[in-house]
Scaffold this motif. Structure first.
Motif, PDB file in Angstrom:
ATOM      1  N   PHE A 216     -11.737   5.457   7.022  1.00  0.00           N
ATOM      2  CA  PHE A 216     -13.079   5.061   6.603  1.00  0.00           C
ATOM      3  C   PHE A 216     -13.644   6.052   5.588  1.00  0.00           C
ATOM      4  O   PHE A 216     -14.307   5.676   4.630  1.00  0.00           O
ATOM      5  N   PHE A 217     -13.373   7.339   5.806  1.00  0.00           N
ATOM      6  CA  PHE A 217     -13.916   8.363   4.925  1.00  0.00           C
ATOM      7  C   PHE A 217     -13.030   8.670   3.727  1.00  0.00           C
ATOM      8  O   PHE A 217     -13.508   9.155   2.717  1.00  0.00           O
ATOM      9  N   GLN A 218     -11.740   8.413   3.820  1.00  0.00           N
ATOM     10  CA  GLN A 218     -10.826   8.682   2.717  1.00  0.00           C
ATOM     11  C   GLN A 218     -10.111   7.387   2.355  1.00  0.00           C
ATOM     12  O   GLN A 218      -9.282   6.889   3.117  1.00  0.00           O
ATOM     13  N   GLY A 219     -10.414   6.862   1.188  1.00  0.00           N
ATOM     14  CA  GLY A 219      -9.860   5.576   0.779  1.00  0.00           C
ATOM     15  C   GLY A 219      -8.346   5.596   0.611  1.00  0.00           C
ATOM     16  O   GLY A 219      -7.675   4.601   0.859  1.00  0.00           O
ATOM     17  N   THR A 220      -7.787   6.734   0.204  1.00  0.00           N
ATOM     18  CA  THR A 220      -6.333   6.800   0.013  1.00  0.00           C
ATOM     19  C   THR A 220      -5.594   6.750   1.330  1.00  0.00           C
ATOM     20  O   THR A 220      -4.450   6.316   1.382  1.00  0.00           O
ATOM     21  N   HIS A 221      -6.245   7.171   2.398  1.00  0.00           N
ATOM     22  CA  HIS A 221      -5.587   7.126   3.711  1.00  0.00           C
ATOM     23  C   HIS A 221      -5.347   5.682   4.138  1.00  0.00           C
ATOM     24  O   HIS A 221      -4.357   5.385   4.793  1.00  0.00           O
ATOM     25  N   ARG A 222      -6.243   4.795   3.779  1.00  0.00           N
ATOM     26  CA  ARG A 222      -6.065   3.365   4.094  1.00  0.00           C
ATOM     27  C   ARG A 222      -4.796   2.835   3.419  1.00  0.00           C
ATOM     28  O   ARG A 222      -4.031   2.102   4.013  1.00  0.00           O
ATOM     29  N   HIS A 223      -4.579   3.241   2.171  1.00  0.00           N
ATOM     30  CA  HIS A 223      -3.378   2.815   1.463  1.00  0.00           C
ATOM     31  C   HIS A 223      -2.122   3.358   2.151  1.00  0.00           C
ATOM     32  O   HIS A 223      -1.120   2.651   2.275  1.00  0.00           O
ATOM     33  N   GLN A 224      -2.167   4.600   2.622  1.00  0.00           N
ATOM     34  CA  GLN A 224      -1.027   5.180   3.325  1.00  0.00           C
ATOM     35  C   GLN A 224      -0.742   4.431   4.617  1.00  0.00           C
ATOM     36  O   GLN A 224       0.419   4.188   4.971  1.00  0.00           O
ATOM     37  N   GLN A 225      -1.786   4.041   5.338  1.00  0.00           N
ATOM     38  CA  GLN A 225      -1.593   3.290   6.574  1.00  0.00           C
ATOM     39  C   GLN A 225      -0.959   1.928   6.299  1.00  0.00           C
ATOM     40  O   GLN A 225      -0.059   1.500   7.021  1.00  0.00           O
ATOM     41  N   GLU A 226      -1.422   1.246   5.265  1.00  0.00           N
ATOM     42  CA  GLU A 226      -0.851  -0.056   4.920  1.00  0.00           C
ATOM     43  C   GLU A 226       0.610   0.085   4.499  1.00  0.00           C
ATOM     44  O   GLU A 226       1.451  -0.743   4.859  1.00  0.00           O
ATOM     45  N   GLN A 227       0.929   1.129   3.750  1.00  0.00           N
ATOM     46  CA  GLN A 227       2.310   1.370   3.337  1.00  0.00           C
ATOM     47  C   GLN A 227       3.194   1.653   4.549  1.00  0.00           C
ATOM     48  O   GLN A 227       4.322   1.180   4.631  1.00  0.00           O
ATOM     49  N   ARG A 228       2.696   2.418   5.502  1.00  0.00           N
ATOM     50  CA  ARG A 228       3.448   2.713   6.721  1.00  0.00           C
ATOM     51  C   ARG A 228       3.706   1.442   7.518  1.00  0.00           C
ATOM     52  O   ARG A 228       4.812   1.222   8.020  1.00  0.00           O
ATOM     53  N   ARG A 229       2.693   0.592   7.647  1.00  0.00           N
ATOM     54  CA  ARG A 229       2.878  -0.676   8.368  1.00  0.00           C
ATOM     55  C   ARG A 229       3.903  -1.563   7.676  1.00  0.00           C
ATOM     56  O   ARG A 229       4.728  -2.201   8.321  1.00  0.00           O
ATOM     57  N   THR A 230       3.854  -1.613   6.344  1.00  0.00           N
ATOM     58  CA  THR A 230       4.811  -2.430   5.592  1.00  0.00           C
ATOM     59  C   THR A 230       6.219  -1.897   5.750  1.00  0.00           C
ATOM     60  O   THR A 230       7.160  -2.662   5.965  1.00  0.00           O
ATOM     61  N   SER A 231       6.391  -0.585   5.670  1.00  0.00           N
ATOM     62  CA  SER A 231       7.742  -0.024   5.786  1.00  0.00           C
ATOM     63  C   SER A 231       8.297  -0.183   7.195  1.00  0.00           C
ATOM     64  O   SER A 231       9.511  -0.265   7.368  1.00  0.00           O
ATOM     65  N   LEU A 232       7.438  -0.239   8.206  1.00  0.00           N
ATOM     66  CA  LEU A 232       7.927  -0.473   9.559  1.00  0.00           C
ATOM     67  C   LEU A 232       8.409  -1.904   9.751  1.00  0.00           C
ATOM     68  O   LEU A 232       9.298  -2.156  10.555  1.00  0.00           O
ATOM     69  N   MET A 233       7.819  -2.837   9.008  1.00  0.00           N
ATOM     70  CA  MET A 233       8.222  -4.235   9.131  1.00  0.00           C
ATOM     71  C   MET A 233       9.491  -4.546   8.370  1.00  0.00           C
ATOM     72  O   MET A 233      10.247  -5.433   8.748  1.00  0.00           O
ATOM     73  N   LEU A 234       9.752  -3.832   7.276  1.00  0.00           N
ATOM     74  CA  LEU A 234      10.938  -4.081   6.472  1.00  0.00           C
ATOM     75  C   LEU A 234      12.138  -3.385   7.091  1.00  0.00           C
ATOM     76  O   LEU A 234      12.047  -2.264   7.571  1.00  0.00           O
ATOM     77  N   ARG A 235      13.251  -4.042   7.051  1.00  0.00           N
ATOM     78  CA  ARG A 235      14.466  -3.487   7.622  1.00  0.00           C
ATOM     79  C   ARG A 235      15.370  -3.003   6.507  1.00  0.00           C
ATOM     80  O   ARG A 235      15.640  -3.740   5.559  1.00  0.00           O
TER      81      ARG A 235
END
Length: 98
Positions: A51-70
């Motif tokens: 919420f306080f750091q906008g770039t952290h949101r992007h990192q979280q989304e990237q982590r979720r995407t990489s966990l879904m991809l095999r």
């Protein structure tokens, strides 16, 4: 609720979550399930940080995407065998289909 109040509530929730995890490990509480991933309190603190750091949101989304991809070891790479001890690499061309 103010931001300091939210932070205090999250810290209290994290302490309660850790105490519940300790009690579950010691007494096997029937209403708690085994922890498979990150604790709930870690997710809540991560969301507050995002919420306080906008770039952290992007990192979280990237982590979720990489966990879904095999990732497969041979995807996109030519068939190869690398022997690090001998210092050799064998690369085979795919046979012509035709």
């Amino acid at each position: 609720m103010t931001i300091p109040g939210l932070v205090i509530a999250l810290v209290a929730f994290a302490a309660l979550d850790r105490a519940g995890l300790w009690a579950h490990r010691r007494f096997r509480l029937p209403w708690r399930r085994d922890e498979a991933g990150r604790p709930v309190s870690a997710v809540a603190v991560g969301e507050l940080d995002a919420f306080f750091q906008g770039t952290h949101r992007h990192q979280q989304e990237q982590r979720r995407t990489s966990l879904m991809l095999r990732d497969e070891e041979n995807d996109g790479a030519p068939p190869a065998r690398v022997d690090l001890d001998a210092g050799t690499a064998i690369v085979r061309r795919p046979s012509d289909a035709g």
